[in-house]
Design a protein around this motif. Structure first.
Motif, PDB file in Angstrom:
ATOM      1  N   LYS A   1     -16.270 131.309   6.316  1.00  0.00           N
ATOM      2  CA  LYS A   1     -14.807 131.257   6.175  1.00  0.00           C
ATOM      3  C   LYS A   1     -14.416 131.443   4.703  1.00  0.00           C
ATOM      4  O   LYS A   1     -13.535 132.232   4.379  1.00  0.00           O
ATOM      5  CB  LYS A   1     -14.314 129.904   6.685  1.00  0.00           C
TER       6      LYS A   1
ATOM      7  N   SER B   1     -12.342 134.538   3.095  1.00  0.00           N
ATOM      8  CA  SER B   1     -11.097 134.343   2.358  1.00  0.00           C
ATOM      9  C   SER B   1     -11.229 134.981   0.975  1.00  0.00           C
ATOM     10  O   SER B   1     -10.285 135.574   0.461  1.00  0.00           O
ATOM     11  CB  SER B   1     -10.741 132.862   2.260  1.00  0.00           C
TER      12      SER B   1
ATOM     13  N   TYR C   1     -10.785 138.677   1.365  1.00  0.00           N
ATOM     14  CA  TYR C   1      -9.369 139.032   1.445  1.00  0.00           C
ATOM     15  C   TYR C   1      -8.739 139.065   0.052  1.00  0.00           C
ATOM     16  O   TYR C   1      -8.067 140.025  -0.329  1.00  0.00           O
ATOM     17  CB  TYR C   1      -8.612 138.047   2.343  1.00  0.00           C
TER      18      TYR C   1
ATOM     19  N   CYS D   1      -6.459 128.872   3.904  1.00  0.00           N
ATOM     20  CA  CYS D   1      -6.674 129.941   4.887  1.00  0.00           C
ATOM     21  C   CYS D   1      -5.576 130.012   5.945  1.00  0.00           C
ATOM     22  O   CYS D   1      -5.067 131.084   6.245  1.00  0.00           O
ATOM     23  CB  CYS D   1      -8.029 129.784   5.543  1.00  0.00           C
TER      24      CYS D   1
ATOM     25  N   LEU E   1      -2.702 131.653   2.563  1.00  0.00           N
ATOM     26  CA  LEU E   1      -3.296 132.975   2.569  1.00  0.00           C
ATOM     27  C   LEU E   1      -2.438 133.944   3.395  1.00  0.00           C
ATOM     28  O   LEU E   1      -2.262 135.111   3.041  1.00  0.00           O
ATOM     29  CB  LEU E   1      -4.704 132.873   3.142  1.00  0.00           C
TER      30      LEU E   1
END
Length: 849
Positions: free
Chosen positions: A566, A570, A573, A635, A639
């Motif tokens: 995860k 992130s 991204y 997240c 985000l």
RNA sequence: GGAUGUUUAGCUCAGUUGGGAGAGCAUCGCCUUUACACGGCGGGGGUCAGAGGUUCGAGCCCUCUAACAUCCACCA
């Protein structure tokens, strides 16, 4: 660019070697404050197990954290020769080749042992590397190193001169398989099935007999008396008479002592001073002879007549048969009693009277109790330490082994006089004691002997002693921690370390101890191959309370790996959204949009919590705060918001948003890094601006910004959730388009696009006063109406539900506020908070009616 | 006999100085939404072992009880 999926193998590759090569593991930066630890030296007997992995990960997290905080971290590497354990393994190996240690002789045997050591030390090094431990190899020590030997000899000599080490004849625990004495704590007790034999002991000059029961008939050859309780009416009159020992027909005196339990057995107890510690005490009290009836192989000796040479258990059977034949066996009872086993060989230990070397514990223990300043974490373990110290017996330190520090005592061949000397005595009139010292005798000096002591002018000793921290499991407190403390106080005048962090034991998924016999052991290397070392480390050090045992549950390692994935994604991204050669810009908090402000406020709080728990070694708590921030705040919330921020703003603001993203990501990476150093390094090096390695970064610090929540953003997140809920409960697809009316224009202006993205709005209308008949959701200072063919029933149901909820809340709130005690005694802010809530609830209720 | 720990959701466990009970896994529903299906969104599920007490307020502090675990001591 980062790969789509976090691949631990690729991430881990090469990093450890690089860190080592760059010298990041080597301490010595004098411009910094020192932080020192010594590794609990693993035995060179085999592979490291999950317990080691846990123990060393805790230390590594501490070391990496402290290093980023700016300490000169010195974490000393090392291993233990583990005398008895290693010797047993080496002998076992030789035995498989048909060789005994006596065939080889001392010197050749030791060569074999050193070969063994080298092989296993290599193994351990590899495993340390796999675990990612930032050990200072430049200071690595082995407990049999010459420098440690010097320390050992010095300690032995000094204690001997002070009368704190003596050679004496006492009952010790003898391991007949390994053929060596053991200390009390090397004996493990278990409930074993046994037999209780009742024998007739004929009374001399009488036709009567006394019934004596024993679990160990073979020791009857060492009997010197039979004891009864003088208060026992059955036997009182017999005291002073004699009975015949049915094993060897010797006459034994019947003596009285209140120590005898009238209720137990027959109330008559045989006394075998050379094979039982209590009987030994009786022999001292009444000046009784001590007859040893076994040799060092646990075979019967010359005191046992025709049983001489028999194994102890064979003798037991034969003797019982004989006594039965003589008509003196009354009965045999099956019983369960506790029997001592050797911690290493697991054979039944034989308590035997032998001449051994001992440390006189009382004075050292007193000192440890009075002067130790070690701070145990969790604190309850100081009781464990204390209690043991208060009741400790003298410590048998001589072992009939070859692998270890040889006792520096020399005997005069003629007179038998003893000289203890730190330097070898080559006088042909003297010979050296054959025995070596208990392994723990040298481990006890580990925190200071590794740093150059007894040379107290050594640089490392001056700089890194006392150690800052020692980390170990609670089962080692007696063996090691307590001994380090009393030796350190005696020899350095200081406690060996400031803090002592105690962790539990790792068990299998059913809570059983991992053991070879159960075959339930887990090899850390297998776990690492499957999930990566970072996931293993994260699993081991999170989700448990300090000092508690943990169970190995593979699914938890899996979910740790998912968490790291995860974070990985992130980061992917964030990095992909930066584009090309992005350079972060400085941003001013006051000039940010509320959604950016909000995430920074939350990050700030997280940093404060994480840091304060890290400082207390509460890694589980620290990680849980970070986890919640990563998942929920970053997240799941920000985000997604940032996707809007990156579209709607001008170019300048886009840069700012990107910089905020990078800033948050960097902070997350640094906070997760001590737990997961490999992924930490990988992601760190992918940041647009970075040093050569995360190992030379600084730890995160909170920004100097306001702490209060951003109300509008709180509202926004709540609205999104309400809308999602609304869709689910109305069986609408998540992307079903709805029309929203937001009442509270002044508050909500600037958030429409954020709401739109998450609600798939058909239309968002901002107004200061709405007349909408749509379903209404209330927030702080604003309301949301959803208009979409909503049935009257649904609206009414929602309204009724809201009213019921508000009424209940008002009742609860008023209940508290009408309590004069609450108003007068609770802290002001709590009362005020409740007042505000009540006002809010009332207002909302009024609006609904 | 002495000491310590544990008892919280179906399972494994967290729970900061006392201030409206959490996670992972499991489970149910929806979703191929451009970081992630090793995923997202939403839900269900708890008289916090029991009984007293302290407190305005107790999962948390005190006393007792029960069950389980571990350590120490004793066991002829």
């Amino acid at each position: 660019m980062l790969e789509k999926r976090y691949d631990p193998k690729k991430v881990e590759e090469g990093k450890y070697e690089n860190w080592k090569k760059e010298g990041y593991f080597t301490a010595g930066d004098k411009t910094k404050q020192p932080f020192s630890m010594v590794i609990p030296p693993p035995n060179v007997t085999g592979k490291l197990h999950l317990g080691h992995a846990w123990n060393t990960t805790i230390q590594d997290i501490t070391a990496r954290y402290k290093k980023l905080q700016g300490y000169d971290v010195m974490w000393l590497a090392g291993m233990d020769h583990a005398g008895i354990a290693t010797q047993a393994k080496v002998e076992e190996k030789l035995r498989s080749q048909g060789i005994s240690r006596y065939d080889l002789g001392r010197e050749k045997f030791l060569e074999k042992a050193w070969e063994w050591k080298k092989e296993y030390a290599d193994n351990i090094h590899k495993q340390w590397a796999k675990m990612g431990l930032m050990l200072d190899y430049s200071r690595e020590r082995f407990t049999l190193d010459e420098s440690l030997n010097k320390a050992v000899l010095h300690v032995f000599k000094t204690l001997y001169d002070k009368g704190l080490i003596y050679r004496g004849e006492r009952i010790i625990n003898f391991d007949p398989e390994l053929k060596t004495a053991l200390s009390n704590i090397e004996v493990e007790y278990s409930e074993d099935k046994g037999k209780f034999y009742y024998f007739k002991y004929p009374i001399v000059d009488s036709k009567d007999y006394l019934v004596v029961a024993t679990t160990r008939p073979e020791t009857m050859f060492g009997d010197v008396a039979v004891f009864v309780n003088p208060k026992d009416k059955r036997y009182k009159h017999l005291i002073g008479k004699k009975v015949i020992n049915p094993a060897n027909e010797e006459a034994l005196p019947i003596m009285g002592d209140e120590y005898v339990d009238i209720e137990f057995g027959t109330g008559a107890m045989k006394c075998t001073p050379a094979h039982d510690p209590n009987d030994f005490a009786s022999s001292e009290k009444y000046n009784l002879p001590r007859i040893i009836c076994m040799d060092l192989n646990a075979k019967m000796n010359e005191n046992c007549g025709r049983y001489k040479g028999m194994d102890r258990y064979e003798c037991r059977d034969e003797l019982v048969k004989q006594i039965e034949k003589d008509g003196r066996l009354i009965k045999i009872e099956d019983i369960v009693h506790t029997v001592g086993h050797s911690e290493r060989s697991h054979t039944v230990v034989e308590p035997m009277l032998m001449k051994q070397w001992f440390v006189k514990m009382r004075p050292l223990a007193e000192q440890a109790l009075n002067k130790s300043s070690v701070n145990f974490v969790p604190n309850r373990f100081s009781n464990t330490f204390r209690q043991w110290m208060e009741n400790v017996d003298d410590w048998c330190i001589s072992r009939q082994l070859w692998w270890g520090h040889r006792i520096p005592a020399y005997y005069n061949k003629q007179t038998g006089d003893i000289i203890v000397s730190e330097t070898p005595i080559n006088d042909p009139n003297y010979y050296q004691d054959e025995d070596v010292l208990d392994t723990w005798f040298s481990s006890a000096l580990w925190p200071f002997a590794t740093l150059g002591w007894p040379n107290t002018e050594s640089e490392d000793y001056k700089r890194y002693f006392p150690n800052s921290l020692l980390v170990t499991a609670y089962d080692i407190i007696f063996f090691w921690v307590s001994r380090m403390i009393f030796d350190s106080l005696e020899f350095t005048g200081e406690s060996p370390f400031k803090d002592c962090l105690i962790h539990g034991l790792i068990r299998d998924s059913q809570g059983r101890k991992m053991s070879k016999s159960l075959g339930n052991g887990i090899d850390p290397i297998d776990v690492i191959d499957k999930y990566g070392v970072d996931a293993l480390r994260y699993f081991l050090t999170t989700g448990s309370a300090p000092g508690q045992d943990i169970r190995y549950i593979e699914e938890k390692v899996q979910s740790s790996a998912n968490y790291l994935n995860k974070i990985w994604n992130s980061a992917r991204y964030v990095l992909e959204s930066l584009g090309g050669d992005f350079k972060p810009v400085a941003f001013k908090f006051d000039e940010l949009h509320e959604v950016e402000k909000d995430i920074l406020v939350k990050l700030n709080k997280t940093i404060k919590s994480v840091t304060s728990f890290m400082d207390k070694y509460e890694y589980s708590m620290a990680s849980s705060y970070l986890y919640n921030f990563v998942y929920d705040d970053f997240c799941s919330s920000y985000l997604e918001m940032s996707k809007v921020s990156l579209q709607k703003g001008d170019d300048e603001y886009k840069k700012v948003v990107k910089s905020v993203l990078v800033y948050i990501l960097k902070n997350i990476i640094i906070m997760i890094y001590p737990f997961a150093p490999f992924i930490g390094e990988e992601l760190y090096l992918a940041l647009p601006e970075h040093k050569k390695s995360i190992m030379i970064e600084e730890y995160v610090k909170p920004l100097d910004i306001p702490e209060n929540d951003i109300e509008q953003v709180e509202n926004l997140y709540k609205m999104i959730q309400d809308i999602r809920n609304y869709k689910v409960s109305n069986k609408l697809a998540p992307n079903y388009k709805l029309r929203f009316i937001v009442e509270g224009e002044s508050i909500f202006k600037g958030f429409e696009e954020y709401l739109a993205r998450f609600s798939f709005a058909k239309e968002i209308i901002l107004t200061s006063k709405s007349t909408s008949k749509g379903m209404r959701f209330a927030y702080k200072k604003m309301n949301l109406y959803i208009e979409d063919e909503i049935s009257k029933e649904e609206l009414e149901a929602k309204r009724a539900k809201d009213i019921a909820f508000l009424k209940a809340e008002i009742a609860r709130s008023e209940g508290m506020l009408n309590n004069p005690n609450f108003v007068s005694k609770a802290p002001k802010e709590k009362v005020e908070l409740e007042n505000n809530k009540l006002a809010e609830f009332k207002k909302k209720l009024a609006e609904l009616n």
